[in-house]
Scaffold this motif. Structure first.
Motif, short mmCIF file in Angstrom:
data_model
loop_
_atom_site.label_atom_id
_atom_site.label_comp_id
_atom_site.label_asym_id
_atom_site.label_seq_id
_atom_site.Cartn_x
_atom_site.Cartn_y
_atom_site.Cartn_z
N GLN A 1 0.82 -1.21 0.00
CA GLN A 1 0.00 0.00 0.00
C GLN A 1 0.86 1.25 0.00
O GLN A 1 0.55 2.24 -0.70
CB GLN A 1 -0.92 0.01 1.21
CG GLN A 1 -1.81 1.25 1.31
CD GLN A 1 -2.68 1.46 0.08
OE1 GLN A 1 -3.52 0.65 -0.24
NE2 GLN A 1 -2.47 2.57 -0.63
N ASN A 2 1.95 1.25 0.77
CA ASN A 2 2.85 2.40 0.75
C ASN A 2 3.43 2.62 -0.65
O ASN A 2 3.60 3.75 -1.09
CB ASN A 2 4.00 2.17 1.75
CG ASN A 2 3.95 3.15 2.90
OD1 ASN A 2 2.96 3.82 3.12
ND2 ASN A 2 5.04 3.24 3.64
N THR A 3 3.73 1.52 -1.33
CA THR A 3 4.25 1.61 -2.70
C THR A 3 3.24 2.25 -3.63
O THR A 3 3.58 3.10 -4.47
CB THR A 3 4.64 0.22 -3.20
OG1 THR A 3 5.60 -0.36 -2.31
CG2 THR A 3 5.22 0.27 -4.60
N VAL A 4 1.98 1.88 -3.48
CA VAL A 4 0.92 2.46 -4.31
C VAL A 4 0.78 3.95 -4.04
O VAL A 4 0.67 4.76 -4.98
CB VAL A 4 -0.42 1.72 -4.06
CG1 VAL A 4 -1.60 2.54 -4.60
CG2 VAL A 4 -0.39 0.36 -4.71
N THR A 5 0.80 4.34 -2.78
CA THR A 5 0.68 5.76 -2.44
C THR A 5 1.81 6.55 -3.09
O THR A 5 1.60 7.64 -3.65
CB THR A 5 0.70 5.96 -0.93
OG1 THR A 5 -0.41 5.24 -0.35
CG2 THR A 5 0.57 7.42 -0.56
N ALA A 6 3.02 6.02 -3.03
CA ALA A 6 4.16 6.69 -3.64
C ALA A 6 4.03 6.74 -5.16
O ALA A 6 4.29 7.78 -5.79
CB ALA A 6 5.46 5.98 -3.26
N ALA A 7 3.62 5.63 -5.77
CA ALA A 7 3.48 5.58 -7.22
C ALA A 7 2.44 6.60 -7.71
O ALA A 7 2.66 7.32 -8.69
CB ALA A 7 3.09 4.17 -7.66
N GLU A 8 1.31 6.65 -7.01
CA GLU A 8 0.26 7.58 -7.41
C GLU A 8 0.71 9.03 -7.25
O GLU A 8 0.29 9.90 -8.02
CB GLU A 8 -1.01 7.30 -6.61
CG GLU A 8 -1.66 5.98 -7.00
CD GLU A 8 -2.87 5.62 -6.16
OE1 GLU A 8 -3.66 4.77 -6.61
OE2 GLU A 8 -3.02 6.17 -5.05
N SER A 9 1.56 9.30 -6.26
CA SER A 9 2.07 10.66 -6.08
C SER A 9 2.97 11.07 -7.23
O SER A 9 3.19 12.27 -7.46
CB SER A 9 2.83 10.77 -4.75
OG SER A 9 4.14 10.22 -4.84
N MET A 10 3.51 10.09 -7.97
CA MET A 10 4.35 10.37 -9.14
C MET A 10 3.53 10.35 -10.43
O MET A 10 4.09 10.39 -11.52
CB MET A 10 5.49 9.34 -9.22
CG MET A 10 6.50 9.46 -8.11
SD MET A 10 7.98 8.43 -8.36
CE MET A 10 7.38 6.82 -7.83
N GLY A 11 2.21 10.28 -10.30
CA GLY A 11 1.35 10.30 -11.48
C GLY A 11 1.24 8.97 -12.18
O GLY A 11 0.79 8.90 -13.33
N LEU A 12 1.63 7.88 -11.51
CA LEU A 12 1.58 6.55 -12.10
C LEU A 12 0.26 5.86 -11.73
O LEU A 12 -0.36 6.17 -10.73
CB LEU A 12 2.76 5.72 -11.60
CG LEU A 12 4.14 6.28 -11.95
CD1 LEU A 12 5.23 5.52 -11.18
CD2 LEU A 12 4.39 6.19 -13.46
N GLY A 13 -0.13 4.90 -12.55
CA GLY A 13 -1.30 4.08 -12.28
C GLY A 13 -0.90 2.75 -11.67
O GLY A 13 0.21 2.25 -11.91
N THR A 14 -1.80 2.16 -10.89
CA THR A 14 -1.50 0.90 -10.22
C THR A 14 -2.72 -0.02 -10.22
O THR A 14 -3.86 0.43 -10.34
CB THR A 14 -1.09 1.13 -8.75
OG1 THR A 14 -2.22 1.64 -8.02
CG2 THR A 14 0.07 2.11 -8.64
N VAL A 15 -2.44 -1.30 -10.07
CA VAL A 15 -3.50 -2.27 -9.83
C VAL A 15 -2.94 -3.37 -8.93
O VAL A 15 -1.90 -3.97 -9.23
CB VAL A 15 -4.07 -2.87 -11.14
CG1 VAL A 15 -3.00 -3.46 -12.04
CG2 VAL A 15 -5.12 -3.94 -10.82
N PHE A 16 -3.61 -3.61 -7.80
CA PHE A 16 -3.24 -4.72 -6.93
C PHE A 16 -3.66 -6.03 -7.60
O PHE A 16 -4.69 -6.10 -8.29
CB PHE A 16 -3.94 -4.61 -5.58
CG PHE A 16 -3.29 -3.63 -4.64
CD1 PHE A 16 -1.97 -3.77 -4.25
CD2 PHE A 16 -4.02 -2.57 -4.13
CE1 PHE A 16 -1.38 -2.87 -3.37
CE2 PHE A 16 -3.44 -1.66 -3.25
CZ PHE A 16 -2.12 -1.81 -2.86
N LEU A 17 -2.89 -7.10 -7.35
CA LEU A 17 -3.14 -8.38 -8.01
C LEU A 17 -3.29 -9.50 -6.99
O LEU A 17 -2.41 -10.32 -6.79
CB LEU A 17 -1.98 -8.69 -8.97
CG LEU A 17 -1.68 -7.64 -10.04
CD1 LEU A 17 -0.38 -7.97 -10.77
CD2 LEU A 17 -2.84 -7.50 -11.01
N GLY A 18 -4.45 -9.53 -6.34
CA GLY A 18 -4.77 -10.67 -5.50
C GLY A 18 -4.96 -11.92 -6.33
O GLY A 18 -4.84 -13.05 -5.84
#
Length: 261
Positions: free
Chosen positions: A130-147
Motif C-alpha cells: 500500500q505504501n508503494t501504491v501511495t508513492a506511485a500515485e504521487s508520481m502520477g503513475l497508475g496501479t492495480v493490486f493483483l490478488g
C-alpha cells in the motif's frame, strides 16, 4: 458529465490526501517503463514501511524476466498481468530470512511456522504494498493490486523459485496508464465505520439498497449494462467463486512450512 468522474472529498485535504482520494484501479498501461529512479524510489518507500516487532518479514520481487511474468499471468488468469506493459512487483511473506538467521545462531525456529507470525509477516507485506501504491500515485503513475496471482499458488512459487517459509501474498502492477477509469463507489460510511463496537445494522440488504442503485448506475456509466441490481447480488455471485477464492492456498502454505499451528 457522470458523477463517477469526480473523486470524493474529505474535510481536510492536502497533496497526499488528494492523491489517496483519487485512487482508481488501472489495468491498461503504455509501453513506457518505469525508470531506474522510479523503481528505486518505490523500493525505498516499501523498505521504510512500518513493520511488526521490527522483524521486517517481507521481500519484494521486481519481475523483469518475461518467462517468469508469463507464468505469473497464467497463475492469475488475468490477461493484463502478462505482456510487457507496466512493471510487475510481487510482495512476499518472508519467514525464511529470519529462520535462517536463527539457525546460523544455533536457535530453534519452530515459531516461524506459526499462524501468528504469518499474520505479522502478511501485515508487513501488505502495508509495504500500500505504501508503494501511495508513492506511485504521487508520481502520477497508475496501479492495480493483483490478488488474482493466488489463482495457482504452486505455479507462482515454482516460477519465482521461492524457498520454504515464503509466500507470495500480493502482486502489483505499476505504470503509465493509457485509460481514465471512473471512480467506483464505496460502501456507505455508517456500515464500515463505528465507534467502540461493531455497527448496529438490522438488515444489510436494506441498509445498502441505495448504494446498490449507485453500483448499478456505475456499471452502466462504464458503457455496459448493469451487472447487478444491488450489492447483495454482487456478493452472492462473487464471494468464494473461482480463481484465488478457491485455489489451494492453505495446502500450499503448509507445503511451504507456514501456518502449521
Amino acid at each position: 458529465m457522470s458523477k463517477f468522474t469526480e473523486r470524493s472529498t474529505a474535510p481536510i485535504e492536502n497533496t497526499t490526501i488528494v492523491n489517496q482520494l483519487s485512487h482508481r484501479t488501472f489495468r491498461r498501461f503504455t509501453d513506457e517503463r518505469l525508470t531506474d529512479e522510479q523503481v528505486d524510489t518505490l523500493v525505498e518507500v516499501a523498505r521504510r514501511t512500518a513493520t511488526s516487532s521490527f522483524l521486517q518479514q517481507t521481500t519484494i520481487l521486481h519481475i523483469t524476466d518475461q518467462r517468469v511474468r508469463d507464468e505469473i499471468a497464467a497463475a492469475s488468469g488475468q490477461p493484463y498481468v502478462g505482456g510487457d506493459k507496466g512493471d510487475l512487483f510481487v510482495f512476499l511473506v518472508d519467514m525464511y530470512r529470519n529462520k535462517s538467521l536463527r539457525e546460523e545462531m544455533g536457535v530453534d525456529s519452530r515459531a516461524a511456522s506459526s499462524m501468528n507470525l504469518f499474520i505479522c509477516a502478511a501485515e508487513d507485506a501488505i502495508l509495504a504494498a500500500q505504501n508503494t501504491v501511495t508513492a506511485a500515485e504521487s508520481m502520477g503513475l497508475g496501479t492495480v493490486f493483483l490478488g488474482s496471482i493466488l489463482g495457482d499458488p504452486r505455479r507462482l512459487i515454482a516460477a519465482m523459485e521461492l524457498p520454504e517459509l515464503t509466500f507470495p501474498i500480493l502482486g502489483l502492477l505499476v505504470g503509465h496508464s493509457e485509460q481514465e477509469p471512473l471512480y467506483r463507489p464505496r460502501l456507505p460510511r455508517d456500515v464500515v465505520f463505528a465507534r467502540n463496537t461493531y455497527p448496529r445494522v438490522d438488515s444489510f440488504r436494506q441498509a445498502l439498497a441505495e448504494y446498490g442503485t449507485e453500483v448499478s448506475e456505475y456499471y452502466e456509466a462504464r458503457g455496459g449494462s448493469a451487472r447487478f441490481d444491488d450489492f447483495g447480488q454482487l456478493v452472492v455471485a462473487s464471494l468464494g467463486t473461482g480463481g484465488a477464492h478457491v485455489s489451494p492456498v492453505l495446502e500450499t502454505l503448509h507445503e511451504q512450512g507456514l501456518c502449521l499451528f
